[in-house]
Design a protein around this motif. Structure first.
Motif, PDB file in Angstrom:
ATOM      1  N   MET A 107       0.856  -1.046  -0.102  1.00 22.80           N
ATOM      2  CA  MET A 107       0.047   0.145   0.068  1.00 22.80           C
ATOM      3  C   MET A 107       0.871   1.173   0.105  1.00 22.80           C
ATOM      4  SD  MET A 107      -2.503  -1.440   3.104  1.00 22.80           S
ATOM      5  CE  MET A 107      -3.653   0.057   3.158  1.00 22.80           C
ATOM      6  N   ASP A 108       2.395   1.148  -0.258  1.00 25.00           N
ATOM      7  CA  ASP A 108       3.121   2.240  -0.445  1.00 25.00           C
ATOM      8  C   ASP A 108       3.233   2.911   1.133  1.00 25.00           C
ATOM      9  OD1 ASP A 108       4.307   2.240  -2.826  1.00 25.00           O
ATOM     10  OD2 ASP A 108       2.284   3.300  -3.500  1.00 25.00           O
ATOM     11  N   ILE A 109       3.059   1.864   2.214  1.00 25.74           N
ATOM     12  CA  ILE A 109       3.249   2.384   3.583  1.00 25.74           C
ATOM     13  C   ILE A 109       4.650   1.812   4.138  1.00 25.74           C
ATOM     14  CG2 ILE A 109       2.498   2.525   6.141  1.00 25.74           C
ATOM     15  CD1 ILE A 109      -0.445   2.055   4.886  1.00 25.74           C
ATOM     16  N   GLU A 110       5.617   2.738   4.209  1.00 29.86           N
ATOM     17  CA  GLU A 110       7.014   2.000   4.213  1.00 29.86           C
ATOM     18  C   GLU A 110       7.092   1.866   5.956  1.00 29.86           C
ATOM     19  OE1 GLU A 110       9.003   0.716   2.322  1.00 29.86           O
ATOM     20  OE2 GLU A 110       7.614   1.373   0.761  1.00 29.86           O
ATOM     21  N   LEU A 111       7.796   0.736   6.192  1.00 27.62           N
ATOM     22  CA  LEU A 111       8.164   0.625   7.644  1.00 27.62           C
ATOM     23  C   LEU A 111       9.577  -0.227   7.713  1.00 27.62           C
ATOM     24  CD1 LEU A 111       7.303   0.174  10.762  1.00 27.62           C
ATOM     25  CD2 LEU A 111       6.538  -1.991  10.306  1.00 27.62           C
ATOM     26  N   PRO A 112      10.558   0.470   8.035  1.00 32.05           N
ATOM     27  CA  PRO A 112      11.885   0.003   8.223  1.00 32.05           C
ATOM     28  C   PRO A 112      12.158  -1.462   8.705  1.00 32.05           C
ATOM     29  CG  PRO A 112      12.074   1.989   8.842  1.00 32.05           C
ATOM     30  CD  PRO A 112      10.841   1.752   8.779  1.00 32.05           C
ATOM     31  N   ARG A 113      11.390  -1.644   9.865  1.00 33.59           N
ATOM     32  CA  ARG A 113      11.674  -3.044  10.755  1.00 33.59           C
ATOM     33  C   ARG A 113      10.364  -3.479  11.407  1.00 33.59           C
ATOM     34  NH1 ARG A 113      15.671  -0.926  14.838  1.00 33.59           N
ATOM     35  NH2 ARG A 113      13.965  -0.532  15.746  1.00 33.59           N
ATOM     36  N   ILE A 114       9.974  -4.528  11.678  1.00 30.79           N
ATOM     37  CA  ILE A 114       9.092  -5.189  12.397  1.00 30.79           C
ATOM     38  C   ILE A 114       9.814  -6.134  13.476  1.00 30.79           C
ATOM     39  CG2 ILE A 114       8.506  -7.102  10.926  1.00 30.79           C
ATOM     40  CD1 ILE A 114       5.989  -5.296  12.960  1.00 30.79           C
ATOM     41  N   SER A 115       9.767  -5.943  14.909  1.00 26.94           N
ATOM     42  CA  SER A 115      10.179  -7.033  15.798  1.00 26.94           C
ATOM     43  C   SER A 115       9.195  -7.747  16.175  1.00 26.94           C
ATOM     44  CB  SER A 115      10.612  -5.896  16.897  1.00 26.94           C
ATOM     45  OG  SER A 115      11.650  -4.961  16.542  1.00 26.94           O
ATOM     46  N   VAL A 116       9.525  -8.830  16.201  1.00 22.69           N
ATOM     47  CA  VAL A 116       8.798 -10.055  16.785  1.00 22.69           C
ATOM     48  C   VAL A 116       9.417 -10.762  18.047  1.00 22.69           C
ATOM     49  CG1 VAL A 116       7.647 -12.327  16.365  1.00 22.69           C
ATOM     50  CG2 VAL A 116       7.829 -10.392  14.595  1.00 22.69           C
ATOM     51  N   ASN A 117       8.585 -10.919  19.089  1.00 24.06           N
ATOM     52  CA  ASN A 117       8.967 -11.418  20.583  1.00 24.06           C
ATOM     53  C   ASN A 117       9.160 -13.063  20.091  1.00 24.06           C
ATOM     54  OD1 ASN A 117       9.325  -9.431  22.518  1.00 24.06           O
ATOM     55  ND2 ASN A 117       7.476  -8.954  21.716  1.00 24.06           N
ATOM     56  N   VAL A 118      10.042 -13.675  20.691  1.00 22.23           N
ATOM     57  CA  VAL A 118      10.256 -15.173  20.582  1.00 22.23           C
ATOM     58  C   VAL A 118      10.727 -15.814  21.739  1.00 22.23           C
ATOM     59  CG1 VAL A 118      11.381 -16.974  19.418  1.00 22.23           C
ATOM     60  CG2 VAL A 118      10.745 -15.217  18.087  1.00 22.23           C
ATOM     61  N   SER A 119       9.716 -16.687  22.300  1.00 24.30           N
ATOM     62  CA  SER A 119      10.151 -17.260  23.670  1.00 24.30           C
ATOM     63  C   SER A 119      11.092 -18.274  23.361  1.00 24.30           C
ATOM     64  CB  SER A 119       8.749 -17.897  24.089  1.00 24.30           C
ATOM     65  OG  SER A 119       8.710 -19.050  23.681  1.00 24.30           O
ATOM     66  N   PRO A 120      11.791 -18.304  24.776  1.00 20.07           N
ATOM     67  CA  PRO A 120      13.158 -19.305  24.362  1.00 20.07           C
ATOM     68  C   PRO A 120      12.712 -20.727  24.171  1.00 20.07           C
ATOM     69  CG  PRO A 120      13.026 -17.959  26.630  1.00 20.07           C
ATOM     70  CD  PRO A 120      11.737 -17.815  25.856  1.00 20.07           C
ATOM     71  N   LYS A 121      11.559 -21.322  24.442  1.00 22.79           N
ATOM     72  CA  LYS A 121      11.478 -22.551  24.014  1.00 22.79           C
ATOM     73  C   LYS A 121      11.143 -22.678  22.602  1.00 22.79           C
ATOM     74  CE  LYS A 121       8.530 -26.151  25.783  1.00 22.79           C
ATOM     75  NZ  LYS A 121       7.550 -26.614  26.330  1.00 22.79           N
ATOM     76  N   GLU A 122      10.550 -21.866  22.099  1.00 20.51           N
ATOM     77  CA  GLU A 122      10.288 -21.651  20.465  1.00 20.51           C
ATOM     78  C   GLU A 122      11.534 -21.551  19.836  1.00 20.51           C
ATOM     79  OE1 GLU A 122       7.861 -17.935  20.347  1.00 20.51           O
ATOM     80  OE2 GLU A 122       7.843 -18.407  18.078  1.00 20.51           O
ATOM     81  N   PHE A 123      12.290 -20.551  20.302  1.00 15.80           N
ATOM     82  CA  PHE A 123      13.509 -20.237  19.752  1.00 15.80           C
ATOM     83  C   PHE A 123      14.572 -21.505  19.542  1.00 15.80           C
ATOM     84  CE2 PHE A 123      17.874 -18.791  19.418  1.00 15.80           C
ATOM     85  CZ  PHE A 123      17.906 -17.640  18.320  1.00 15.80           C
ATOM     86  N   ILE A 124      14.564 -22.383  20.608  1.00 16.64           N
ATOM     87  CA  ILE A 124      15.381 -23.645  20.426  1.00 16.64           C
ATOM     88  C   ILE A 124      14.841 -24.726  19.853  1.00 16.64           C
ATOM     89  CG2 ILE A 124      16.934 -22.843  22.227  1.00 16.64           C
ATOM     90  CD1 ILE A 124      15.559 -25.030  24.247  1.00 16.64           C
ATOM     91  N   HIS A 125      13.641 -24.708  19.440  1.00 19.44           N
ATOM     92  CA  HIS A 125      12.809 -25.784  18.605  1.00 19.44           C
ATOM     93  C   HIS A 125      13.498 -25.969  17.456  1.00 19.44           C
ATOM     94  CE1 HIS A 125       9.726 -27.975  16.868  1.00 19.44           C
ATOM     95  NE2 HIS A 125       9.424 -28.526  17.971  1.00 19.44           N
ATOM     96  N   PRO A 126      13.798 -27.193  17.019  1.00 20.46           N
ATOM     97  CA  PRO A 126      14.242 -27.618  15.961  1.00 20.46           C
ATOM     98  C   PRO A 126      13.538 -27.085  14.413  1.00 20.46           C
ATOM     99  CG  PRO A 126      13.814 -29.590  16.976  1.00 20.46           C
ATOM    100  CD  PRO A 126      13.460 -28.412  17.786  1.00 20.46           C
ATOM    101  N   ASP A 127      12.307 -26.826  14.456  1.00 16.73           N
ATOM    102  CA  ASP A 127      11.689 -26.205  13.597  1.00 16.73           C
ATOM    103  C   ASP A 127      11.690 -24.524  13.327  1.00 16.73           C
ATOM    104  OD1 ASP A 127      10.872 -28.573  12.786  1.00 16.73           O
ATOM    105  OD2 ASP A 127       8.843 -28.503  13.572  1.00 16.73           O
ATOM    106  N   PHE A 128      12.406 -24.155  14.220  1.00 19.73           N
ATOM    107  CA  PHE A 128      12.242 -22.644  14.406  1.00 19.73           C
ATOM    108  C   PHE A 128      12.823 -21.884  13.439  1.00 19.73           C
ATOM    109  CE2 PHE A 128      14.200 -18.288  15.405  1.00 19.73           C
ATOM    110  CZ  PHE A 128      12.934 -17.656  15.820  1.00 19.73           C
TER     111      PHE A 128
END
Ligand code: C2E
Ligand code: CA
Ligand code: CA
Ligand code: CA
Length: 279
Positions: A107-128
């Motif tokens: 839509m031509d709305i610029e955004l330099p960056r989106i931040s997403v919170n990731v929980s530790p358990k999620e982060f170390i999961h083999p599928d992450f």
């Protein structure tokens, strides 16, 4: 009066029951939250203190349940982690955030960056890692536009595994921020060997700015250490003009907090991004 239980004992038991029941209700409802479309994201703007421009948005999860009402993340994220529900939730958050930014770009709305919170358990999961790739591929968002926020606890409890995943994310071009920095006493030795981009100064330190000189020196130390390590600093929980001015004077790069903007709904964020300069 002899056979009565002590009052405080009874009170303890009752409150335990209430806690356990509430937990069970949350767990039961949480299992259906995705399918019932009860989840949404709000977006809190982050600002470049030098230029005043918007540097990014942090996606924050919201849950509005038909029976329990609105439940804050502090009350359900932990339960989601303990029950494994976090894997589906986390994947939904990642995909929804990436898709939303791509929709805005279209839509031509610029955004330099989106931040997403990731929980530790999620982060170390083999599928992450493959989940992140899927979210990027399906949305078409460039990896550099995504920042992942992880906490220090993760780095300390799963250092070896974490370092490898961080390297892979970095190779992909995804940015990494350490959330709640300063709360977890991470080893600085380890920190400088990790492929991270940014430290988010925990709200408790930002709060301390108004308290006194000692508290202020902690923040100054974090900013100068980060600068020596070539890391960006984002101050969280900026609530007063005084805190804002202090951070700006001390060359903290970015800030977010109620003083600057509350978390916004998708519609509010869209309106906000249209009328605000982005960097
Ligand atoms: P966090 O990542 O540290 O997020 C910042 C929290 O501080 C958010 O609360 C935000 O609304 C709040 N906040 C922002 N500015 C201010 C301020 O000026 N003053 C104060 N007092 N608070 C401020 P929220 O949205 O309730 O989230 C709480 C925590 O829940 C987050 O802390 C994060 O750890 C977790 N969380 C939220 N969304 C997600 C998610 O999608 N995935 C995971 N794994 N965790 C999430
Ligand atoms: Ca965060
Ligand atoms: Ca990097
Ligand atoms: Ca934080």
């Amino acid at each position: 009066a002899k056979n009565r239980e002590p009052e405080n004992y009874r009170f303890y038991q009752e409150s335990m029951n209430t806690e356990a029941l509430k937990r069970l209700a949350i767990e039961t409802q949480l299992r259906h939250a995705l399918q019932r479309q009860e989840l949404s994201l709000v977006y809190q703007p982050q600002f470049d203190l030098n230029t005043g421009a918007v540097s990014g948005l942090e996606a924050l999860l919201r849950w509005d349940n038909q029976e329990l009402g609105q439940i804050p993340p502090k009350e359900f994220i932990l339960i989601a982690e303990e029950t494994g529900i976090i894997y589906d939730l986390g994947h939904w958050v990642m995909c929804t955030a990436c898709n939303q930014v791509k929709t805005w770009h279209n839509m031509d709305i610029e955004l330099p960056r989106i931040s997403v919170n990731v929980s530790p358990k999620e982060f170390i999961h083999p599928d992450f890692l493959s989940n992140v790739k899927t979210a990027l591929d399906e949305s078409g968002l460039e990896p550099g536009g995504l920042q992942i926020e992880i906490t220090e606890t993760l780095l300390m409890e799963h250092y070896e595994g974490t370092a490898k995943i961080l390297e892979e994310l970095s190779r992909m071009g995804v940015q990494i921020a350490i959330d709640d920095f300063g709360k977890g006493y991470s080893s600085l030795n380890r920190l400088h060997t990790l492929t991270i981009d940014c430290l988010k100064i925990d709200r408790s330190f930002v709060n301390g700015i108004s308290v006194g000189f000692k508290e202020q020196s902690v923040i100054k130390a974090i900013i100068s250490m980060a600068s020596a390590m070539n890391l960006k600093v984002i101050a969280e929980g900026v609530e007063t003009e005084n805190q804002f001015t202090f951070l700006k004077d001390k060359h903290c790069q970015e800030a977010q907090g109620y003083r600057l903007s509350l978390p916004l709904t998708t519609e509010q964020a869209e309106y906000f991004l249209r009328k605000t300069k982005t960097s």
